[in-house]
Design an enzyme around this catalytic site. Structure first.
Site, mmCIF file in Angstrom:
data_model
loop_
_atom_site.group_PDB
_atom_site.id
_atom_site.type_symbol
_atom_site.label_atom_id
_atom_site.label_comp_id
_atom_site.label_asym_id
_atom_site.label_seq_id
_atom_site.Cartn_x
_atom_site.Cartn_y
_atom_site.Cartn_z
ATOM 1 N N SER A 113 -35.199 46.157 33.735
ATOM 2 C CA SER A 113 -33.989 46.943 33.943
ATOM 3 C C SER A 113 -33.025 46.113 34.772
ATOM 4 O O SER A 113 -33.408 45.594 35.823
ATOM 5 C CB SER A 113 -34.342 48.238 34.674
ATOM 6 O OG SER A 113 -33.180 48.959 35.029
ATOM 7 N N ARG A 124 -32.645 58.138 35.351
ATOM 8 C CA ARG A 124 -33.286 58.784 36.498
ATOM 9 C C ARG A 124 -32.368 58.895 37.715
ATOM 10 O O ARG A 124 -32.558 59.762 38.569
ATOM 11 C CB ARG A 124 -34.559 58.029 36.895
ATOM 12 C CG ARG A 124 -34.287 56.644 37.429
ATOM 13 C CD ARG A 124 -35.447 56.014 38.188
ATOM 14 N NE ARG A 124 -35.002 54.747 38.743
ATOM 15 C CZ ARG A 124 -34.353 54.621 39.898
ATOM 16 N NH1 ARG A 124 -34.095 55.678 40.648
ATOM 17 N NH2 ARG A 124 -33.956 53.436 40.319
ATOM 18 N N ALA A 126 -26.871 52.649 42.903
ATOM 19 C CA ALA A 126 -27.492 53.882 42.393
ATOM 20 C C ALA A 126 -28.959 53.872 42.803
ATOM 21 O O ALA A 126 -29.692 52.961 42.439
ATOM 22 C CB ALA A 126 -27.352 53.953 40.876
ATOM 23 N N CYS A 140 -38.129 45.792 39.024
ATOM 24 C CA CYS A 140 -37.178 45.546 37.931
ATOM 25 C C CYS A 140 -37.379 44.134 37.387
ATOM 26 O O CYS A 140 -37.680 43.949 36.212
ATOM 27 C CB CYS A 140 -35.748 45.734 38.421
ATOM 28 S SG CYS A 140 -35.398 47.415 38.975
ATOM 29 N N ILE A 143 -24.576 49.051 32.645
ATOM 30 C CA ILE A 143 -23.446 49.165 33.563
ATOM 31 C C ILE A 143 -23.308 50.630 33.953
ATOM 32 O O ILE A 143 -23.153 51.501 33.086
ATOM 33 C CB ILE A 143 -22.146 48.675 32.903
ATOM 34 C CG1 ILE A 143 -22.217 47.154 32.672
ATOM 35 C CG2 ILE A 143 -20.934 49.031 33.761
ATOM 36 C CD1 ILE A 143 -21.055 46.610 31.876
ATOM 37 N N ARG A 183 -51.007 27.096 29.926
ATOM 38 C CA ARG A 183 -50.088 28.049 29.293
ATOM 39 C C ARG A 183 -50.292 29.470 29.796
ATOM 40 O O ARG A 183 -49.838 30.425 29.173
ATOM 41 C CB ARG A 183 -50.261 27.984 27.771
ATOM 42 C CG ARG A 183 -49.825 26.642 27.193
ATOM 43 C CD ARG A 183 -50.061 26.535 25.711
ATOM 44 N NE ARG A 183 -51.480 26.477 25.390
ATOM 45 C CZ ARG A 183 -51.970 26.131 24.194
ATOM 46 N NH1 ARG A 183 -51.141 25.834 23.207
ATOM 47 N NH2 ARG A 183 -53.267 26.103 23.977
ATOM 48 N N ARG A 184 -50.953 29.592 30.944
ATOM 49 C CA ARG A 184 -51.226 30.914 31.508
ATOM 50 C C ARG A 184 -50.635 31.059 32.904
ATOM 51 O O ARG A 184 -51.123 31.857 33.706
ATOM 52 C CB ARG A 184 -52.730 31.165 31.541
ATOM 53 C CG ARG A 184 -53.366 31.108 30.152
ATOM 54 C CD ARG A 184 -54.871 31.178 30.200
ATOM 55 N NE ARG A 184 -55.452 31.084 28.850
ATOM 56 C CZ ARG A 184 -56.758 31.044 28.591
ATOM 57 N NH1 ARG A 184 -57.629 31.077 29.590
ATOM 58 N NH2 ARG A 184 -57.198 30.954 27.353
#
Length: 263
Positions: free
Chosen positions: A164, A25, A262, A143, A205, A123-124
């Protein structure tokens, strides 16, 4: 050589050697690999890169803005002399319903702290910034979007899930600031910091970062010992920490490697 440099540079090397090349994008093509993982025992070492300078104070300020102030107002971050979100600031001064907005909306930090104190084997214990209903009204969808928490032998463990990961700029920040977060939360609930596991779904990268990262790889054999994280011993309340209460002792690095973000 620090464990952070070792694990991080292994991923960078794998991407450069075997990465899948494609556009995205931002319009700046990347090489990517899926499902990259780093793991650090925070009792042994604090993970921050030494093969390049990482702006630790800036990373801490962004972390506190999201998790402690639970803010989406970029102007609050700018008042701390931190400008990492300026490119995404909307005319109203915010980033929409993103990041800290989601923590405040559902009181997620308060819930996490309460559960760690009263039911540490639960565990939650999950903090999620990925709210499907609000995604359209976010200047940048998160992200590093989810943490999962665990207590074992009085040690606080955390797994960060990142959809990401910009290996050149974003990941060095994220690995360091979430390690800080584990230390802060552990202090607040009377535990010791344990494992921090960093899972990156799309580790990439950017094409215009390749030369800088090759320079960093060439520094691998010169990497030095990791610094020590120091927290103000007088503070145990998560909401009372300031950037000045969070310090690195003996952070030695091999210099800056400028890269363009970016957007």
């Amino acid at each position: 050589m620090s464990i952070a440099d070792t694990q991080y540079l292994q991923i960078v090397d794998r991407i450069l050697q075997h990465g899948y090349y494609a556009n995205n994008r931002t319009g700046v093509p990347t090489y990517k690999l899926p499902h990259q993982i780093m793991q650090f025992d925070l009792a042994e070492e604090f993970p921050i890169l030494t093969t390049k300078f990482v702006a630790f104070k800036t990373a801490v300020k962004e972390l506190l803005w999201i998790w402690q102030l639970q803010s989406n107002d970029v102007r609050e971050l700018q008042r701390m002399n931190c400008h990492v979100w300026d490119e995404w600031m909307r005319p109203d001064g915010t980033i929409g319903k993103a990041y800290g907005y989601q923590i405040r909306k559902y009181k997620q930090v308060d819930t996490l702290l309460h559960t760690l104190r009263t039911d540490p084997q639960n565990r939650r214990m999950i903090v999620s910034l990925w709210n499907i209903e609000d995604l359209p009204d976010m200047a940048l969808q998160p992200c590093a979007y989810q943490t999962l928490w665990d207590v074992t032998d009085d040690r606080l463990n955390c797994m960060l899930i990142q959809r990401s990961g910009d290996m050149g700029l974003g990941v060095p920040f994220n690995m360091t600031q979430y390690a800080v977060l584990v230390h802060l939360i552990a202090r607040a609930v009377g535990l010791q910091p344990g494992l921090f596991t960093h899972v990156i779904n799309n580790a990439h990268i950017y094409e215009n970062h390749i030369e800088a990262l090759k320079t960093q790889l060439a520094r691998r054999e010169k990497a030095v010992k990791a610094p020590t994280l120091l927290l103000n011993p007088d503070i145990a309340d998560f909401y009372q920490f300031t950037p000045d209460d969070i310090q690195l002792d003996n952070y030695v690095h091999l210099g800056k490697l400028p890269m363009e973000v970016a957007v």
